[in-house]
Scaffold this motif. Structure first.
Motif, PDB file in Angstrom:
ATOM      1  N   ALA A  48      56.352  59.679   3.781  1.00 13.22           N
ATOM      2  CA  ALA A  48      56.593  58.551   4.402  1.00 13.22           C
ATOM      3  C   ALA A  48      56.758  57.466   4.505  1.00 13.22           C
ATOM      4  N   LEU A  49      54.605  56.978   4.518  1.00 13.11           N
ATOM      5  CA  LEU A  49      54.490  56.506   4.011  1.00 13.11           C
ATOM      6  C   LEU A  49      55.349  54.790   2.834  1.00 13.11           C
ATOM      7  N   GLU A  50      55.530  54.086   3.672  1.00 14.42           N
ATOM      8  CA  GLU A  50      56.130  53.053   2.190  1.00 14.42           C
ATOM      9  C   GLU A  50      55.095  52.471   1.262  1.00 14.42           C
ATOM     10  N   GLU A  51      55.285  52.498  -0.105  1.00 19.79           N
ATOM     11  CA  GLU A  51      54.258  51.505  -0.996  1.00 19.79           C
ATOM     12  C   GLU A  51      54.142  50.570  -0.564  1.00 19.79           C
ATOM     13  N   GLU A  52      53.063  49.880  -0.335  1.00 20.07           N
ATOM     14  CA  GLU A  52      53.029  48.619   0.067  1.00 20.07           C
ATOM     15  C   GLU A  52      52.514  47.454  -1.527  1.00 20.07           C
ATOM     16  N   ARG A  53      53.274  47.310  -1.414  1.00 20.36           N
ATOM     17  CA  ARG A  53      53.173  45.895  -2.399  1.00 20.36           C
ATOM     18  C   ARG A  53      52.372  44.597  -2.059  1.00 20.36           C
ATOM     19  N   LEU A  54      51.180  44.238  -2.845  1.00 17.06           N
ATOM     20  CA  LEU A  54      51.430  42.361  -2.757  1.00 17.06           C
ATOM     21  C   LEU A  54      52.220  41.696  -3.825  1.00 17.06           C
ATOM     22  N   PRO A  55      52.793  40.806  -2.988  1.00 18.72           N
ATOM     23  CA  PRO A  55      54.324  40.023  -4.166  1.00 18.72           C
ATOM     24  C   PRO A  55      53.429  39.351  -5.182  1.00 18.72           C
ATOM     25  N   LEU A  56      53.565  38.970  -6.469  1.00 19.64           N
ATOM     26  CA  LEU A  56      52.990  38.815  -7.278  1.00 19.64           C
ATOM     27  C   LEU A  56      54.642  37.851  -8.008  1.00 19.64           C
ATOM     28  N   PRO A  57      54.609  36.737  -7.438  1.00 23.83           N
ATOM     29  CA  PRO A  57      55.609  35.323  -8.331  1.00 23.83           C
ATOM     30  C   PRO A  57      55.903  35.010  -9.759  1.00 23.83           C
ATOM     31  N   ILE A  80      50.836  44.375  -6.758  1.00 22.89           N
ATOM     32  CA  ILE A  80      49.965  44.213  -6.477  1.00 22.89           C
ATOM     33  C   ILE A  80      50.055  45.109  -5.629  1.00 22.89           C
ATOM     34  N   VAL A  81      49.081  46.486  -5.486  1.00 23.22           N
ATOM     35  CA  VAL A  81      48.675  47.450  -5.069  1.00 23.22           C
ATOM     36  C   VAL A  81      47.398  47.497  -4.316  1.00 23.22           C
ATOM     37  N   PRO A  82      48.188  47.115  -2.864  1.00 19.87           N
ATOM     38  CA  PRO A  82      46.514  47.276  -2.206  1.00 19.87           C
ATOM     39  C   PRO A  82      45.360  48.707  -2.601  1.00 19.87           C
ATOM     40  N   GLY A  83      44.028  47.725  -3.003  1.00 23.18           N
ATOM     41  CA  GLY A  83      43.606  48.622  -2.801  1.00 23.18           C
ATOM     42  C   GLY A  83      43.385  49.319  -3.993  1.00 23.18           C
ATOM     43  N   SER A  84      43.951  48.884  -5.302  1.00 26.40           N
ATOM     44  CA  SER A  84      44.068  49.277  -6.873  1.00 26.40           C
ATOM     45  C   SER A  84      43.040  48.712  -7.172  1.00 26.40           C
ATOM     46  N   VAL A  85      42.972  49.048  -8.497  1.00 24.42           N
ATOM     47  CA  VAL A  85      41.675  48.429  -9.488  1.00 24.42           C
ATOM     48  C   VAL A  85      42.184  48.135 -10.802  1.00 24.42           C
ATOM     49  N   VAL A  86      42.422  47.424 -10.748  1.00 26.22           N
ATOM     50  CA  VAL A  86      42.844  46.764 -12.840  1.00 26.22           C
ATOM     51  C   VAL A  86      42.075  46.548 -14.088  1.00 26.22           C
ATOM     52  N   LEU A  87      42.269  46.518 -14.542  1.00 27.19           N
ATOM     53  CA  LEU A  87      40.888  46.331 -15.865  1.00 27.19           C
ATOM     54  C   LEU A  87      41.931  45.645 -16.537  1.00 27.19           C
ATOM     55  N   ARG A 117      51.112  35.952 -26.414  1.00 27.25           N
ATOM     56  CA  ARG A 117      50.199  36.830 -25.932  1.00 27.25           C
ATOM     57  C   ARG A 117      50.657  38.331 -25.329  1.00 27.25           C
ATOM     58  N   LEU A 118      50.680  38.920 -25.413  1.00 28.59           N
ATOM     59  CA  LEU A 118      50.933  40.181 -24.572  1.00 28.59           C
ATOM     60  C   LEU A 118      50.677  41.201 -24.351  1.00 28.59           C
ATOM     61  N   LEU A 119      50.994  41.135 -23.092  1.00 25.07           N
ATOM     62  CA  LEU A 119      50.414  41.959 -21.840  1.00 25.07           C
ATOM     63  C   LEU A 119      50.934  43.241 -21.477  1.00 25.07           C
ATOM     64  N   ARG A 120      49.620  44.202 -21.965  1.00 25.66           N
ATOM     65  CA  ARG A 120      50.172  45.382 -22.275  1.00 25.66           C
ATOM     66  C   ARG A 120      50.163  46.642 -21.923  1.00 25.66           C
ATOM     67  N   SER A 121      50.513  47.759 -20.471  1.00 25.94           N
ATOM     68  CA  SER A 121      49.784  48.601 -20.024  1.00 25.94           C
ATOM     69  C   SER A 121      49.215  49.503 -20.565  1.00 25.94           C
ATOM     70  N   VAL A 122      48.006  49.987 -20.765  1.00 20.18           N
ATOM     71  CA  VAL A 122      48.576  51.360 -21.471  1.00 20.18           C
ATOM     72  C   VAL A 122      47.347  52.922 -20.745  1.00 20.18           C
ATOM     73  N   LYS A 123      47.577  52.126 -18.915  1.00 23.69           N
ATOM     74  CA  LYS A 123      47.669  53.270 -18.134  1.00 23.69           C
ATOM     75  C   LYS A 123      47.870  52.849 -16.762  1.00 23.69           C
ATOM     76  N   ASN A 124      48.134  53.350 -16.419  1.00 28.04           N
ATOM     77  CA  ASN A 124      49.318  52.598 -14.947  1.00 28.04           C
ATOM     78  C   ASN A 124      49.991  53.456 -14.321  1.00 28.04           C
ATOM     79  N   ARG A 125      48.680  53.815 -12.489  1.00 32.38           N
ATOM     80  CA  ARG A 125      48.545  55.069 -11.420  1.00 32.38           C
ATOM     81  C   ARG A 125      50.200  54.615 -10.951  1.00 32.38           C
ATOM     82  N   PHE A 126      50.639  54.006 -10.848  1.00 35.19           N
ATOM     83  CA  PHE A 126      51.569  52.758 -10.190  1.00 35.19           C
ATOM     84  C   PHE A 126      52.878  52.498 -11.092  1.00 35.19           C
ATOM     85  N   GLY A 127      53.156  53.250 -12.598  1.00 38.92           N
ATOM     86  CA  GLY A 127      54.199  52.429 -12.869  1.00 38.92           C
ATOM     87  C   GLY A 127      54.059  53.245 -13.979  1.00 38.92           C
TER      88      GLY A 127
END
Ligand code: TYD
Ligand code: MG
Length: 474
Positions: free
Chosen positions: A66-75, A87-94, A259-269
């Motif tokens: 029931a908890l809404e997944e909350e994200r900090l908006p990134l313009p 950005i997911v609060p409490g997430s770690v991005v490498l 420049r390409l920013l590519r995600s190779v692992k993402n628990r949230f997307g």
């Protein structure tokens, strides 16, 4: 502070040794011993001031859902796309990438944007505060040169610190309570109680695991910058990639601005999502319509140029592939692939030779993907083959046509996924026709404004795509 006891463990057989050894005495593997902490963090782990270490407590899944997944908006839309939203609060991005590709620049831009919403702490172990300030000024500058020596429009909530000791970084975090912590880079961060040097496997792993713990217990989002080794992985261990929630790579050719920013692992997307940027005078500029940018310099009706539609994550990308054949002056013919896999090129050359009778045996073959992109998808095979055939026969491809399909060893054209998405993108960019593999079922109708030519084989496809039609194989 008491030093933590550490030992060396063979990654192959698990044998431990108190000393660092070049070769494991048990299994004989070379350089397989990695330092590990024996008695992990009671030390350094005195609870952070003001930060709670919440005890675990089971809760019903229903309640959690029931908890809404909350994200900090990134313009910055291209960055947000790769993260799968904000950005997911409490997430770690490498964020990994070659030196100089623009990691610090991109993340300083993220810091500037995110500081509009709350406190951001940018920790650098690589550059002085002055260097970072100069970069920030460059990013914020208008077209007129700024006279004041301070960054005028930088938000007051963006804090910079030059620090490499993790405990001190954590103290700053406890004092400032930022929403976002950026650590540039994880390889320069170290724990003094470990004996190994900064950047070593054990340091990188310990520091990363403490930062992950910080994120999970406080809800602070953490961005870690990581260097890439010669082998192309983020320096330090693969375990780093397992620990964090999201792994992004910033890629680009040194002499190209994209420049390409590519995600190779993402628990949230979704993974393999890409964002496209251009490195400009004032930092990274988003490229919202990359296909258009990649095709901007195309010379229409030039032999050896073909347009492929590849899929990067969920996003279709139109790219120009160029081929050139040239008689080999002496000896072995050369095959040079830039942006495509060499083995793929060899296979396509062999199919063109054996199935279509192109005499490439005494030709050098060059293939290049425009814009410094790397195309891994087999869906680009047809465009690669067409670019080579077009150059060899010195006949251009039809100007308004895109080519989609995987080439098989018998010269057949094989189907690829998501044809509808690709065709819609081609139509949106003004292409009139597409050569595609023949499909079995009529699942999804083709877009109306596109002439779609189905081909069963490479031969049929080239006959349809090359100007001058059916004598495709000479
Ligand atoms: P940087 O972010 O320092 O790379 P990394 O942290 O990945 O090592 O970027 C370095 C390069 O970017 C450097 O060659 C200068 C260039 N650059 C620009 O072209 N435009 C800019 O606005 C900035 C800040 C840097
Ligand atoms: Mg840097």
């Amino acid at each position: 502070m008491p030093k933590l006891r550490s030992q060396f463990v063979c990654q192959q057989c698990g044998r431990t040794s108190p000393r660092e050894l070049g070769r494991c005495p048990q299994c004989g593997a070379w350089n397989s011993l990695v330092e590990e902490v024996v008695a992990p963090p009671e030390a350094g782990g005195k609870p952070l001031r003001g930060l709670s270490t919440a005890a675990s407590e089971p809760r019903p899944l229903l309640e959690l859902e029931a908890l809404e997944e909350e994200r900090l908006p990134l313009p910055m839309g291209e960055f947000a796309r790769v993260l799968g939203g904000g950005i997911v609060p409490g997430s770690v991005v490498l964020i990994g990438g070659d030196p100089g590709v623009g990691k610090s620049t991109l993340l300083l831009q993220v810091a500037l944007e995110m500081a509009q919403q709350g406190v951001v702490l940018y920790v650098s172990g690589e550059e002085s505060q002055r260097q970072i300030r100069l970069r920030a000024r460059r990013l914020l500058s208008d077209s007129q040169p700024q006279t004041a020596s301070t960054v005028r429009s930088a938000p007051p909530t963006l804090y910079l610190v030059t620090e490499t000791q993790l405990p001190r970084i954590l103290e700053h975090v406890a004092a400032l309570r930022p929403r976002l912590l950026i650590v540039d880079s994880i390889q320069t961060t170290y724990l003094p109680e470990l004996e190994s040097t900064a950047g070593s496997v054990s340091q990188v792993r310990e520091c990363a695991s403490r930062l992950c713990e910080l994120a999970k217990t406080t809800g602070i989002s953490v961005f870690l910058i990581g260097h890439v080794t010669k082998e192309g992985t983020i320096a330090g261990p693969r375990v780093l990639e397992h620990m964090v929630d999201t792994v992004l790579y910033l890629e680009g050719e040194r002499f190209q601005s994209y420049r390409l920013l590519r995600s190779v692992k993402n628990r949230f997307g979704a993974t393999s999502e890409v964002g496209v940027f251009e490195m400009g005078e004032r930092g990274m500029v988003e490229v919202p319509n990359p296909s258009q940018a990649f095709l901007a310099e195309r010379v229409v009706n030039a032999p050896g140029s073909a347009i492929a539609v590849t899929l990067e994550g969920t996003r279709p990308l139109l790219v120009e592939i160029q081929g050139l054949t040239s008689p080999t002056p002496f000896g072995n013919p050369r095959r040079t692939a830039n942006g495509v896999d060499l083995n793929r090129l060899l296979l396509i050359c062999a199919v063109l030779t054996r199935r279509l009778g192109l005499r490439l045996g005494d030709q050098d073959v060059f293939v290049n993907v425009i814009g410094g992109l790397t195309v891994e998808e087999p869906a680009a095979d047809l465009a690669i083959a067409a670019a080579i055939a077009s150059s060899y026969q010195n006949r251009p491809l039809r100007a308004e046509v895109v080519l989609i399909g995987e080439v098989g060893l018998s010269g057949e054209l094989r189907r690829v996924g998501q044809i509808g998405v690709r065709l819609r993108e081609a139509a949106a960019l003004g292409f009139r026709a597409a050569v595609v593999p023949r499909r079995l079922g009529r699942s999804e109708p083709y877009p109306d404004d596109l002439e779609v030519i189905e081909a069963r084989s490479l031969r049929e496809a080239l006959a349809a795509a090359l100007v001058g039609g059916t004598e495709a194989s000479s």
